[in-house]
Design an enzyme around this catalytic site. Structure first.
Site, PDB file in Angstrom:
ATOM      1  N   CYS A   1       0.820  -1.216   0.000  1.00 38.24           N
ATOM      2  CA  CYS A   1       0.000   0.000   0.000  1.00 38.24           C
ATOM      3  C   CYS A   1       0.855   1.268   0.000  1.00 38.24           C
ATOM      4  O   CYS A   1       0.635   2.175  -0.783  1.00 38.24           O
ATOM      5  CB  CYS A   1      -0.947   0.014   1.187  1.00 38.24           C
ATOM      6  SG  CYS A   1      -2.166  -1.305   1.136  1.00 38.24           S
ATOM      7  N   HIS A   2       1.830   1.347   0.902  1.00 35.72           N
ATOM      8  CA  HIS A   2       2.633   2.563   1.021  1.00 35.72           C
ATOM      9  C   HIS A   2       4.129   2.282   1.137  1.00 35.72           C
ATOM     10  O   HIS A   2       4.898   3.174   1.471  1.00 35.72           O
ATOM     11  CB  HIS A   2       2.145   3.401   2.214  1.00 35.72           C
ATOM     12  CG  HIS A   2       0.724   3.815   2.067  1.00 35.72           C
ATOM     13  ND1 HIS A   2      -0.294   3.166   2.721  1.00 35.72           N
ATOM     14  CD2 HIS A   2       0.141   4.776   1.304  1.00 35.72           C
ATOM     15  CE1 HIS A   2      -1.446   3.729   2.376  1.00 35.72           C
ATOM     16  NE2 HIS A   2      -1.209   4.695   1.522  1.00 35.72           N
ATOM     17  N   GLY A   3       4.554   1.034   0.911  1.00 38.25           N
ATOM     18  CA  GLY A   3       5.974   0.717   0.819  1.00 38.25           C
ATOM     19  C   GLY A   3       6.716   0.471   2.110  1.00 38.25           C
ATOM     20  O   GLY A   3       7.939   0.554   2.135  1.00 38.25           O
TER      21      GLY A   3
END
Length: 190
Positions: free
Chosen positions: A154-156
């Site tokens: 999703c956001h690394g």
């Protein structure tokens, strides 16, 4: 013979004390009855707040570890959330141990995240601590990120082999739920 007026006592005084005693008894009995009635009325209201049988059934999860080989992980559920169970290899344990916990965002050693004597078993919730996505890395062939643990698409956020946050926006390590070994090949989570 002395009259009642001379002795200073009267039947009215004696019956007055008796009346006070009776009145006190009636007041105490009425208050007690009202208190018991209040408890009987409130008890069902409090009892309805207890968890239902289906919720209590989800309070614990038993996991069989016998089929998990070193380096493998499984995904299961605990309280309707993903649970990751991984058997670490000696190499993964060494990688986790060589990291100084004081350099981490959420400082914890591998020993703090595992049960004594069972350092190879890492049990964590499969929920990223950033926004609640499910990280990759527990399934066969999934991206484990640059630190070899878990990777949140999703956001690394990247987690290492001890499921500790190493890079990305997640503020904390993957949560380790309360669990205990019921045998060498089984755990009880919850």
């Amino acid at each position: 013979m002395a009259t009642l007026e001379e002795t200073g006592t009267s039947d009215a005084g004696a019956s007055g004390e008796e009346g006070v005693r009776r009145r006190d008894f009636i007041n105490i009995a009425a208050v007690s009855f009202a208190g018991v009635g209040g408890v009987v009325a409130v008890l069902p209201l409090i009892n309805q707040m207890n968890p239902s049988a289906d919720v209590l059934a989800m309070a614990t999860t038993e996991v069989d570890l016998s089929g998990i080989q070193p380096g493998q992980a499984i995904k299961t559920t605990f309280r309707s959330q993903p649970l990751f169970v991984r058997q670490l290899t000696p190499k993964e344990i060494a990688e986790a141990d060589k990291v100084d916990p004081s350099t981490l965002r959420d400082p914890q050693s591998l020993e703090e995240r595992t049960v004594d004597g069972k350092k190879q078993w890492l049990i964590t919730m499969g929920v990223c601590t950033h926004l609640g996505c499910v990280p990759l890395g527990a399934g066969e062939g999934e991206n484990r990120g640059e630190f070899g643990g878990y990777f949140c698409p999703c956001h690394g956020s990247s987690y290492d082999t001890a499921a500790r946050i190493r890079k990305g926006p997640a503020p904390k390590n993957l949560e380790v739920p309360a669990y205990k070994f019921t045998s060498d090949t089984a755990i009880l989570v919850g």
